[in-house]
Enzyme design. Sequence first.
Site, PDB file in Angstrom:
ATOM      1  N   TRP A 127      -6.199   4.570  -5.058  1.00  0.00           N
ATOM      2  CA  TRP A 127      -4.903   4.365  -5.699  1.00  0.00           C
ATOM      3  C   TRP A 127      -5.142   3.901  -7.140  1.00  0.00           C
ATOM      4  O   TRP A 127      -5.891   2.947  -7.366  1.00  0.00           O
ATOM      5  CB  TRP A 127      -4.136   3.307  -4.904  1.00  0.00           C
ATOM      6  CG  TRP A 127      -2.769   2.964  -5.393  1.00  0.00           C
ATOM      7  CD1 TRP A 127      -1.787   3.817  -5.742  1.00  0.00           C
ATOM      8  CD2 TRP A 127      -2.227   1.641  -5.527  1.00  0.00           C
ATOM      9  NE1 TRP A 127      -0.651   3.121  -6.100  1.00  0.00           N
ATOM     10  CE2 TRP A 127      -0.906   1.790  -5.977  1.00  0.00           C
ATOM     11  CE3 TRP A 127      -2.743   0.366  -5.310  1.00  0.00           C
ATOM     12  CZ2 TRP A 127      -0.075   0.704  -6.221  1.00  0.00           C
ATOM     13  CZ3 TRP A 127      -1.922  -0.724  -5.543  1.00  0.00           C
ATOM     14  CH2 TRP A 127      -0.601  -0.550  -5.989  1.00  0.00           C
ATOM     15  N   LYS A 243       6.669   0.227   2.864  1.00  0.00           N
ATOM     16  CA  LYS A 243       6.768   1.508   3.560  1.00  0.00           C
ATOM     17  C   LYS A 243       7.252   1.346   4.984  1.00  0.00           C
ATOM     18  O   LYS A 243       8.229   1.987   5.399  1.00  0.00           O
ATOM     19  CB  LYS A 243       5.421   2.229   3.540  1.00  0.00           C
ATOM     20  CG  LYS A 243       5.101   2.945   2.242  1.00  0.00           C
ATOM     21  CD  LYS A 243       4.691   1.992   1.147  1.00  0.00           C
ATOM     22  CE  LYS A 243       4.304   2.729  -0.124  1.00  0.00           C
ATOM     23  NZ  LYS A 243       3.905   1.784  -1.191  1.00  0.00           N
TER      24      LYS A 243
END
Length: 394
Positions: A127, A243
């Site tokens: 990431w 999430k």
Amino acid sequence: MLTALKPQPADKILQLIQMFREDARADKIDLGVGVYKDPTGLTPVMRAVKTAEKRLWEVETTKTYTGLAGEPAYNAAMAKLILAGAVPADRVASVATPGGTGAVRQALELIRMASPEATVWISNPTWPNHLSIVKYLGIPMREYRYFDAETGAVDAEGMMEDLAGVKAGDVVLLHGCCHNPTGANPNPVQWLAICESLARTGAVPLIDLAYQGFGDGLEMDAAATRLLATKLPEVLIAASCSKNFGIYRERTGILIAIGEAAGRGTVQANLNFLNRQNYSFPPDHGARLVTMILEDETLSADWKAELEEVRLNMLTLRRQLADALQAETGSNRFGFVAEHRGMFSRLGITPAEVERLRTEHGVYMVGDSRLNIAGLNRTTVPVLARAVAEVLRG
């Protein structure tokens, strides 16, 4: 003073979002931004979250500050969700953070305080914010091989060779599940090998657990984290509720530090200190909702059921896309898409081909060919497959 500031490079994903918004084509497809979308393109508020918000509105009597570490009930509920009692509570210190990014930042700050000479090892690829924050903090950094672009799988041999060279006291940043950006995850045997390697070298794992419940289920997605926590003397875990609870904008995360029981008080004091320096008290609204859900049997069951619907939807989309790409290209070169887990996969096409997908077909994905599986639906899967096949044909 302000005139001395230098321009900063635009965030590539945010730039992609803006380009998508400005695209007037009605059939454009957004596969760049990393949020879950239902078949209608909406990122919904989960049922349990909505119910908890209504209850909170009725019973909340104050908006005063929470503690520096956040509310103890939230920290305990998250530790239970992630660790499930894998380690004794007296070895666990924790602080609530502004999202998973805040947890990663606080973990890296803690590492810099505790061991300024430590090198942080990061998977290649990873990431982008991992790299950005480490560089900004001036922490020594090295990469370890992780992804085999030819097979779309974990480069287990290369990874283990690189991890064998890690020094005692160094930190290895691992994705607990649903690797971002590749979607390729170590299998249980490979996770055990990683654990044994860390034990031999004396390195400390920093686990970024941003997608628990999005891959193989809540328990399976935490299995590697629990393995490392039970086998190693020190473990750092940066977890996010963005999430799996769908509360992206509430910025709800946690940093968990596992060490010796005798030193827990000192570790907790340092975590509290870091919170005080960076933002004082962590945000509480999202954390309060998470706590209410995890502590209520009915809400927890509903949340788990909806999260499972989300997970299975992404697995279905993966299978559909792999099949559609095979049908359109006449090859199984994209078969790995069905084997990956989580929101992301890398297709393995070139930046030039990604650019053609955008300009010629209105398909937006990150330049390294990372696509958000959850940005697709039954209608757009064949559209994407045809576009990819056309671009590959030149």
